[in-house]
Design an enzyme around this catalytic site. Structure first.
Site, mmCIF file in Angstrom:
data_model
loop_
_atom_site.group_PDB
_atom_site.id
_atom_site.type_symbol
_atom_site.label_atom_id
_atom_site.label_comp_id
_atom_site.label_asym_id
_atom_site.label_seq_id
_atom_site.Cartn_x
_atom_site.Cartn_y
_atom_site.Cartn_z
ATOM 1 N N GLY A 240 0.761 -1.249 0.000
ATOM 2 C CA GLY A 240 0.000 0.000 0.000
ATOM 3 C C GLY A 240 0.786 1.289 0.000
ATOM 4 O O GLY A 240 0.221 2.358 -0.250
ATOM 5 N N GLU A 275 3.806 -6.932 1.644
ATOM 6 C CA GLU A 275 3.419 -7.197 0.247
ATOM 7 C C GLU A 275 3.523 -5.929 -0.603
ATOM 8 O O GLU A 275 2.537 -5.475 -1.181
ATOM 9 C CB GLU A 275 1.978 -7.713 0.208
ATOM 10 C CG GLU A 275 1.734 -8.964 1.034
ATOM 11 C CD GLU A 275 0.251 -9.346 1.119
ATOM 12 O OE1 GLU A 275 -0.618 -8.558 0.687
ATOM 13 O OE2 GLU A 275 -0.029 -10.437 1.627
ATOM 14 N N PRO A 276 4.690 -5.328 -0.706
ATOM 15 C CA PRO A 276 4.797 -4.090 -1.483
ATOM 16 C C PRO A 276 4.743 -4.364 -2.986
ATOM 17 O O PRO A 276 5.307 -5.350 -3.467
ATOM 18 C CB PRO A 276 6.185 -3.571 -1.090
ATOM 19 C CG PRO A 276 6.976 -4.809 -0.823
ATOM 20 C CD PRO A 276 6.005 -5.793 -0.208
ATOM 21 N N ARG A 278 3.643 -1.311 -5.733
ATOM 22 C CA ARG A 278 3.911 -0.034 -6.406
ATOM 23 C C ARG A 278 5.216 0.617 -5.962
ATOM 24 O O ARG A 278 5.958 1.149 -6.776
ATOM 25 C CB ARG A 278 2.745 0.905 -6.098
ATOM 26 C CG ARG A 278 2.731 2.151 -6.937
ATOM 27 C CD ARG A 278 1.638 3.105 -6.483
ATOM 28 N NE ARG A 278 0.382 2.503 -6.175
ATOM 29 C CZ ARG A 278 -0.689 2.515 -6.968
ATOM 30 N NH1 ARG A 278 -0.625 3.099 -8.142
ATOM 31 N NH2 ARG A 278 -1.808 1.950 -6.583
ATOM 32 N N ARG A 315 -4.522 3.540 -16.185
ATOM 33 C CA ARG A 315 -4.716 4.257 -14.930
ATOM 34 C C ARG A 315 -5.367 5.647 -15.073
ATOM 35 O O ARG A 315 -6.258 5.976 -14.302
ATOM 36 C CB ARG A 315 -3.394 4.366 -14.160
ATOM 37 C CG ARG A 315 -2.740 2.993 -13.879
ATOM 38 C CD ARG A 315 -1.601 3.060 -12.880
ATOM 39 N NE ARG A 315 -2.104 3.378 -11.560
ATOM 40 C CZ ARG A 315 -2.040 4.565 -11.008
ATOM 41 N NH1 ARG A 315 -1.445 5.553 -11.644
ATOM 42 N NH2 ARG A 315 -2.544 4.768 -9.821
ATOM 43 N N TYR A 319 -8.767 5.741 -13.091
ATOM 44 C CA TYR A 319 -8.731 6.400 -11.777
ATOM 45 C C TYR A 319 -8.496 7.901 -11.877
ATOM 46 O O TYR A 319 -8.265 8.543 -10.845
ATOM 47 C CB TYR A 319 -7.607 5.816 -10.903
ATOM 48 C CG TYR A 319 -7.452 4.329 -10.939
ATOM 49 C CD1 TYR A 319 -8.461 3.493 -10.464
ATOM 50 C CD2 TYR A 319 -6.295 3.739 -11.433
ATOM 51 C CE1 TYR A 319 -8.310 2.121 -10.486
ATOM 52 C CE2 TYR A 319 -6.136 2.367 -11.454
ATOM 53 C CZ TYR A 319 -7.154 1.568 -10.988
ATOM 54 O OH TYR A 319 -6.984 0.208 -11.019
ATOM 55 N N CYS A 344 -11.151 5.244 -29.628
ATOM 56 C CA CYS A 344 -12.389 5.974 -29.937
ATOM 57 C C CYS A 344 -13.298 6.151 -28.737
ATOM 58 O O CYS A 344 -14.436 5.665 -28.743
ATOM 59 C CB CYS A 344 -13.099 5.274 -31.072
ATOM 60 S SG CYS A 344 -12.102 5.380 -32.549
ATOM 61 N N GLU A 345 -12.779 6.755 -27.710
ATOM 62 C CA GLU A 345 -13.647 7.256 -26.647
ATOM 63 C C GLU A 345 -12.916 8.359 -25.900
ATOM 64 O O GLU A 345 -11.690 8.347 -25.802
ATOM 65 C CB GLU A 345 -14.141 6.143 -25.716
ATOM 66 C CG GLU A 345 -13.107 5.377 -24.959
ATOM 67 C CD GLU A 345 -13.779 4.413 -23.973
ATOM 68 O OE1 GLU A 345 -14.115 4.862 -22.879
ATOM 69 O OE2 GLU A 345 -13.964 3.228 -24.314
ATOM 70 N N TYR A 373 1.229 -1.477 -12.265
ATOM 71 C CA TYR A 373 -0.154 -1.394 -12.761
ATOM 72 C C TYR A 373 -0.203 -0.720 -14.136
ATOM 73 O O TYR A 373 -1.116 0.044 -14.439
ATOM 74 C CB TYR A 373 -1.052 -0.673 -11.742
ATOM 75 C CG TYR A 373 -0.950 -1.294 -10.363
ATOM 76 C CD1 TYR A 373 -1.476 -2.559 -10.127
ATOM 77 C CD2 TYR A 373 -0.279 -0.649 -9.320
ATOM 78 C CE1 TYR A 373 -1.360 -3.152 -8.878
ATOM 79 C CE2 TYR A 373 -0.154 -1.238 -8.067
ATOM 80 C CZ TYR A 373 -0.692 -2.488 -7.857
ATOM 81 O OH TYR A 373 -0.562 -3.090 -6.624
#
Ligand code: LLP
Length: 419
Positions: A240, A275-276, A278, A315, A319, A344-345, A373
């Site tokens: 995290g 549990e790293p 990122r 991402r 987000y 196309c969006e 990610y």
């Protein structure tokens, strides 16, 4: 700190010019830096120097590339996996089963079997039902699964809602109020050695306070479980820790995180798992792209249309995430632009009204902090292929994931003969 920097006016990954990779491998392409991965692994490990008995299990979901896993395996890291696919990757990268932790709220029977068959070090059980199933499968093999119970501490991680996992309304873990009862039941089962608890409250955390609150609750729980006669030898504190995506964002350092952990856990007398994801891989990768063309905007800044898109780096679209965007060969001139991909969006927008290096058609540019990610969340939307990945090591590099062409994806499709 990372190893993507200007040398003689041109952006390099370590000692390799990004223009060379673009020329030889094509764009878009992910570029990872081995030295950066190793540095982050070392800094994280050193941050936890005062925690004696531990396993650092890299969150494979953040970057499952085999070469990346191999780098971290040689740094003494194990793996945190959430699927059979990730489990097999960790093994293929040389991580030993005892250094693999299996997390995830929806492990299938087949995945539990796989983990048992490989003899992995720990299952993080997310429900009473999963615990019963795992116990039954293990007992049928005459085995005992090593397990922790993942709890949901109901703590607001103060991060993006889609990557927040520790609030009561999230699907993860067992609410604290039910933990005693579930622990009492599952610890009776022959197939389980329920030896501790696990927690993970979310990702890209920029403040230690929510983590500290969650860990304090875990500490209390460990004491309560022990008082009730349970033997608690293991605690998994999840991942995290955030990374800086833009100037002015200052996440806690691994040293600060480590000091907090060492302080709060000092009397627990347990083996700790981390549990790293990122914080290890994020700044160790960039997405290298080429400007297709620059188009005048309607009533705003111009559109810089790059050949990377939301299918390659999801991402920003998912987000609203910020990724720094820099020219590979900056001239010193600046512009304000909307940075978009070809899909196309309108969601295929990397940045709006972004002040960035001036760019023209054919120029190369990078999205930074794309090592976690990034490629792993790619899709083939708009029948675009899967992006290639490369790993740089000093003055050499290798393609560590081939580009999967749109044609190869189409080859896997079948038109039934009744059409
Ligand atoms: N452990 C568990 C149980 C997790 O669910 C996660 C991440 C981690 C460890 C690693 O967290 P990290 O150290 O990387 O923050 N796709 C999103 C991030 C999703 C994170 C999911 N779980 C993004 O691009 O921001």
């Amino acid at each position: 700190m990372d190893h993507f920097a200007l040398k003689d006016g041109a952006l390099h990954a370590e000692d390799v010019a990004l223009s060379r990779i673009a020329e030889e491998v094509g764009t878009p392409v992910y570029v990872y830096s081995r030295a950066t991965l190793e540095r982050h692994a070392r800094v994280f490990r050193e941050g936890l120097a005062d925690v004696p008995n531990k396993l650092i299990a890299f969150a494979v979901k953040s970057n499952p590339n085999l070469a990346v896993l191999k780098v971290l395996q040689s740094q003494g890291f194990g793996a945190d996996v959430v699927s059979g696919g990730e489990l097999n990757r960790a093994l293929a990268a040389g991580m030993t089963p005892d250094m693999i932790v299996f997390s995830g709220v929806g492990k299938t029977r087949a995945e539990l079997e796989l983990g048992l068959g490989k003899g992995i070090g720990q299952f993080n059980i997310e429900s009473r039902e999963e615990g019963r199933e795992l116990a039954e499968l293990a007992a049928a093999r005459g085995k005992q699964a090593q397990a922790c119970l993942r709890i949901n501490p109901d703590v607001d991680a103060k991060t993006h809602e889609k990557i927040s996992t520790g609030k009561a309304e999230n699907k993860f873990g067992i609410p604290l109020v039910h933990t005693r009862e579930v622990f009492d039941e599952l610890s009776q089962l022959d197939g389980l050695n329920l030896r501790g608890v696990a927690v993970h409250i979310g990702s890209q955390l920029l403040d230690l306070e929510p983590l500290e609150t969650a860990f304090a609750k875990v500490g209390q729980l460990v004491a309560d479980l022990r008082a009730a006669g349970h033997t608690i030898t293991h605690v998994d504190l999840g991942g995290g820790l955030g990374v800086p995506y833009k100037d002015g964002e200052v996440p806690p350092s691994p040293a600060e995180y480590g000091a907090m952990v060492a302080h709060i856990t000092k009397d627990w007398g347990v083996h700790l798992t981390f549990e790293p994801g990122r914080v290890i891989a994020g700044n160790a990768g960039i997405l290298l792209t080429k400007v297709v063309r620059v188009k005048r905007g309607g009533n705003g800044p111009p559109f810089v249309i790059v050949d990377a898109a939301m299918n390659d780096l999801a991402r920003p679209a998912l987000y609203g995430a910020w990724h720094d965007f820099d020219a590979v060969q900056p001239t010193g001139e600046r512009m304000t632009a909307n940075i978009v991909g070809p899909i196309c969006e309108t969601g295929d927008t990397f940045a709006r009204d972004r002040e960035c290096d001036a760019l023209a058609a054919g120029d190369l540019a990078v999205f930074r902090t794309a090592g976690a990610y990034g490629a792993t969340m790619a899709s083939s939307y708009n029948s675009r292929g899967f992006v290639a990945e490369t790993l740089v090591d000093g003055n050499r590099y290798a393609v560590v994931a081939d580009r999967i062409a749109a044609a190869a994806i189409m080859d896997a499709e079948r038109v039934p003969d009744w059409l």
